[in-house]
Structure formats: C-alpha cells, structure tokens
Design a protein around this motif. Structure first.
Motif, PDB file in Angstrom:
ATOM      1  N   VAL A   6       0.825  -1.031  -0.064  1.00  0.00           N
ATOM      2  CA  VAL A   6      -0.057   0.007  -0.138  1.00  0.00           C
ATOM      3  C   VAL A   6       0.958   1.282   0.057  1.00  0.00           C
ATOM      4  CG1 VAL A   6      -1.632   1.370   1.323  1.00  0.00           C
ATOM      5  CG2 VAL A   6      -1.848  -1.044   1.127  1.00  0.00           C
ATOM      6  N   ALA A   7       1.841   1.330   0.736  1.00  0.00           N
ATOM      7  CA  ALA A   7       2.871   2.484   0.772  1.00  0.00           C
ATOM      8  C   ALA A   7       3.240   2.528  -0.554  1.00  0.00           C
ATOM      9  CB  ALA A   7       3.995   2.076   1.579  1.00  0.00           C
ATOM     10  N   SER A   8       3.709   1.719  -1.525  1.00  0.00           N
ATOM     11  CA  SER A   8       4.219   1.713  -2.764  1.00  0.00           C
ATOM     12  C   SER A   8       3.040   2.474  -3.567  1.00  0.00           C
ATOM     13  CB  SER A   8       4.682   0.385  -3.190  1.00  0.00           C
ATOM     14  OG  SER A   8       4.902   0.412  -4.739  1.00  0.00           O
ATOM     15  N   ILE A   9       1.906   2.102  -3.522  1.00  0.00           N
ATOM     16  CA  ILE A   9       0.869   2.525  -4.262  1.00  0.00           C
ATOM     17  C   ILE A   9       0.787   4.177  -3.730  1.00  0.00           C
ATOM     18  CG2 ILE A   9      -1.686   2.839  -4.544  1.00  0.00           C
ATOM     19  CD1 ILE A   9      -1.640  -0.401  -3.971  1.00  0.00           C
ATOM     20  N   TYR A  10       0.840   4.533  -2.582  1.00  0.00           N
ATOM     21  CA  TYR A  10       0.894   5.923  -2.220  1.00  0.00           C
ATOM     22  C   TYR A  10       1.920   6.561  -2.777  1.00  0.00           C
ATOM     23  CZ  TYR A  10      -2.843   5.527   1.439  1.00  0.00           C
ATOM     24  OH  TYR A  10      -4.122   5.262   2.145  1.00  0.00           O
ATOM     25  N   ARG A  11       3.224   5.928  -2.724  1.00  0.00           N
ATOM     26  CA  ARG A  11       4.316   6.592  -3.576  1.00  0.00           C
ATOM     27  C   ARG A  11       4.302   6.784  -5.159  1.00  0.00           C
ATOM     28  NH1 ARG A  11       7.070   2.985   0.153  1.00  0.00           N
ATOM     29  NH2 ARG A  11       7.479   1.601  -1.541  1.00  0.00           N
ATOM     30  N   GLY A  12       3.498   5.955  -5.619  1.00  0.00           N
ATOM     31  CA  GLY A  12       3.256   5.886  -7.048  1.00  0.00           C
ATOM     32  C   GLY A  12       2.317   7.103  -7.504  1.00  0.00           C
ATOM     33  N   ILE A  13       1.532   7.676  -6.363  1.00  0.00           N
ATOM     34  CA  ILE A  13       0.733   8.629  -6.787  1.00  0.00           C
ATOM     35  C   ILE A  13       1.193   9.986  -6.046  1.00  0.00           C
ATOM     36  CG2 ILE A  13      -1.454   7.104  -7.291  1.00  0.00           C
ATOM     37  CD1 ILE A  13      -2.471   8.049  -4.479  1.00  0.00           C
ATOM     38  N   GLY A  14       2.378  10.121  -5.548  1.00  0.00           N
ATOM     39  CA  GLY A  14       2.960  11.279  -5.061  1.00  0.00           C
ATOM     40  C   GLY A  14       3.225  11.685  -3.890  1.00  0.00           C
ATOM     41  N   TRP A  15       2.482  10.522  -2.658  1.00  0.00           N
ATOM     42  CA  TRP A  15       2.821  10.958  -1.415  1.00  0.00           C
ATOM     43  C   TRP A  15       3.831   9.867  -1.093  1.00  0.00           C
ATOM     44  CZ3 TRP A  15       0.388   8.243   3.001  1.00  0.00           C
ATOM     45  CH2 TRP A  15       0.570   8.917   4.417  1.00  0.00           C
ATOM     46  N   PRO A  16       5.208  10.336  -0.422  1.00  0.00           N
ATOM     47  CA  PRO A  16       6.280   9.629  -0.088  1.00  0.00           C
ATOM     48  C   PRO A  16       5.879   8.685   1.085  1.00  0.00           C
ATOM     49  CG  PRO A  16       6.640  11.945   0.455  1.00  0.00           C
ATOM     50  CD  PRO A  16       5.102  11.996  -0.108  1.00  0.00           C
ATOM     51  N   ALA A  17       5.261   7.917   1.174  1.00  0.00           N
ATOM     52  CA  ALA A  17       4.679   7.169   2.402  1.00  0.00           C
ATOM     53  C   ALA A  17       5.851   5.851   2.383  1.00  0.00           C
ATOM     54  CB  ALA A  17       3.247   6.503   2.366  1.00  0.00           C
ATOM     55  N   GLU A  18       5.858   5.460   3.741  1.00  0.00           N
ATOM     56  CA  GLU A  18       6.901   4.425   3.888  1.00  0.00           C
ATOM     57  C   GLU A  18       6.464   3.533   4.917  1.00  0.00           C
ATOM     58  OE1 GLU A  18       9.804   3.560   2.363  1.00  0.00           O
ATOM     59  OE2 GLU A  18       9.795   5.591   1.269  1.00  0.00           O
ATOM     60  N   ALA A  19       6.437   2.197   5.059  1.00  0.00           N
ATOM     61  CA  ALA A  19       5.715   1.333   5.959  1.00  0.00           C
ATOM     62  C   ALA A  19       6.889   1.607   7.231  1.00  0.00           C
ATOM     63  CB  ALA A  19       5.573  -0.066   5.426  1.00  0.00           C
ATOM     64  N   ALA A  20       6.356   1.631   8.179  1.00  0.00           N
ATOM     65  CA  ALA A  20       7.091   1.394   9.489  1.00  0.00           C
ATOM     66  C   ALA A  20       6.498   1.045  10.533  1.00  0.00           C
ATOM     67  CB  ALA A  20       7.685   3.085   9.820  1.00  0.00           C
ATOM     68  N   GLY A  21       7.085   0.142  11.131  1.00  0.00           N
ATOM     69  CA  GLY A  21       6.335  -0.737  12.182  1.00  0.00           C
ATOM     70  C   GLY A  21       5.050  -1.325  11.767  1.00  0.00           C
ATOM     71  N   ASP A  22       3.921  -1.071  12.497  1.00  0.00           N
ATOM     72  CA  ASP A  22       2.646  -1.459  12.134  1.00  0.00           C
ATOM     73  C   ASP A  22       1.789  -0.338  11.476  1.00  0.00           C
ATOM     74  OD1 ASP A  22       2.115  -0.024  14.220  1.00  0.00           O
ATOM     75  OD2 ASP A  22       0.878  -1.356  15.256  1.00  0.00           O
ATOM     76  N   GLY A  23       2.464   0.524  10.845  1.00  0.00           N
ATOM     77  CA  GLY A  23       1.785   1.540  10.209  1.00  0.00           C
ATOM     78  C   GLY A  23       2.640   2.374   9.088  1.00  0.00           C
ATOM     79  N   PHE A  24       2.206   3.732   8.798  1.00  0.00           N
ATOM     80  CA  PHE A  24       2.789   4.549   7.829  1.00  0.00           C
ATOM     81  C   PHE A  24       3.447   5.691   8.239  1.00  0.00           C
ATOM     82  CE2 PHE A  24      -0.902   2.578   5.481  1.00  0.00           C
ATOM     83  CZ  PHE A  24       0.027   1.776   4.646  1.00  0.00           C
ATOM     84  N   ALA A  64       5.505   9.554   6.920  1.00  0.00           N
ATOM     85  CA  ALA A  64       5.869  10.260   5.479  1.00  0.00           C
ATOM     86  C   ALA A  64       6.421  11.690   6.055  1.00  0.00           C
ATOM     87  CB  ALA A  64       4.559  10.260   4.605  1.00  0.00           C
ATOM     88  N   PRO A  65       6.876  12.352   5.449  1.00  0.00           N
ATOM     89  CA  PRO A  65       7.399  13.793   5.687  1.00  0.00           C
ATOM     90  C   PRO A  65       6.423  14.797   5.798  1.00  0.00           C
ATOM     91  CG  PRO A  65       8.320  13.384   3.516  1.00  0.00           C
ATOM     92  CD  PRO A  65       7.498  11.849   4.028  1.00  0.00           C
ATOM     93  N   TYR A  66       5.213  14.427   5.170  1.00  0.00           N
ATOM     94  CA  TYR A  66       4.257  15.439   5.348  1.00  0.00           C
ATOM     95  C   TYR A  66       2.967  14.624   5.360  1.00  0.00           C
ATOM     96  CZ  TYR A  66       4.089  15.104   0.024  1.00  0.00           C
ATOM     97  OH  TYR A  66       4.005  14.573  -1.108  1.00  0.00           O
ATOM     98  N   ASN A  67       1.772  15.329   5.685  1.00  0.00           N
ATOM     99  CA  ASN A  67       0.444  14.588   5.481  1.00  0.00           C
ATOM    100  C   ASN A  67      -0.565  15.874   5.824  1.00  0.00           C
ATOM    101  OD1 ASN A  67       1.422  14.973   8.354  1.00  0.00           O
ATOM    102  ND2 ASN A  67      -0.739  14.553   8.900  1.00  0.00           N
ATOM    103  N   ALA A  68      -1.981  15.364   5.659  1.00  0.00           N
ATOM    104  CA  ALA A  68      -2.969  16.377   5.843  1.00  0.00           C
ATOM    105  C   ALA A  68      -2.922  16.624   7.450  1.00  0.00           C
ATOM    106  CB  ALA A  68      -4.216  15.701   5.399  1.00  0.00           C
ATOM    107  N   PRO A  69      -3.196  17.869   7.789  1.00  0.00           N
ATOM    108  CA  PRO A  69      -3.183  18.333   9.016  1.00  0.00           C
ATOM    109  C   PRO A  69      -4.188  17.397   9.881  1.00  0.00           C
ATOM    110  CG  PRO A  69      -2.981  20.322   7.715  1.00  0.00           C
ATOM    111  CD  PRO A  69      -3.278  19.231   6.813  1.00  0.00           C
TER     112      PRO A  69
END
Length: 81
Positions: free
Chosen positions: A21-39, A41-46
């Motif tokens: 799922v993180a790979s899908i997010y990265r593919g659409i422009g959000w630099p998400a990374e899987a970490a532990g049991d979640g995601f 990223a350097p930024y997100n919606a407030p």
C-alpha cells in the motif's frame, strides 16, 4: 443514493501488505513508508494527526441504499463472506 455499509473494520499489520500500500501511495505522489505497524511520511494532511498512520480492511456484508431523488426508495444488498 446514500449508502450505509455494515461490517467490521480490521487493522492490517502485515508488513508485506503495508509495503504494498505504501508503494501505491508513492506511485501517486505521497512519499509514504511502511514503518512498524503503520505508515510514516515527511508530510500529511493536518487533520491526520501525527504518524504512524494505520491501515484498516473493511469487509462489509450488508449495504443499504436510500435514494435521495425521484423516484425515492430504499434497497438492501447482502454479500457472502
């Protein structure tokens, strides 16, 4: 039509699925990374709050639809698990 889905959300913690799922997010422009049991990223919606953000699966079994325009009416669909 307004829809109500009935089921139970289940948290997903499997690392391979989180990475997929993180790979899908990265593919659409959000630099998400899987970490532990979640995601993370350097930024997100407030409104998302601080990381980690969790993934849930929602296997619904019943959907109720209510028409909001003519001809008005309602219906229900049931799905096998």
């Amino acid at each position: 039509m307004d829809l109500t889905l009935d089921g139970e959300a289940v948290r997903v913690t499997e690392p391979a699925i989180l990475e997929q799922v993180a790979s899908i997010y990265r593919g659409i422009g959000w630099p998400a990374e899987a970490a532990g049991d979640g995601f993370t990223a350097p930024y997100n919606a407030p409104s998302a709050g601080p990381p980690p953000w969790h993934l849930y699966q929602f296997p619904f079994h019943t959907v109720i639809g209510l028409s909001t325009t003519e001809p008005n009416g309602a219906t229900r669909w049931r799905f096998s698990r």
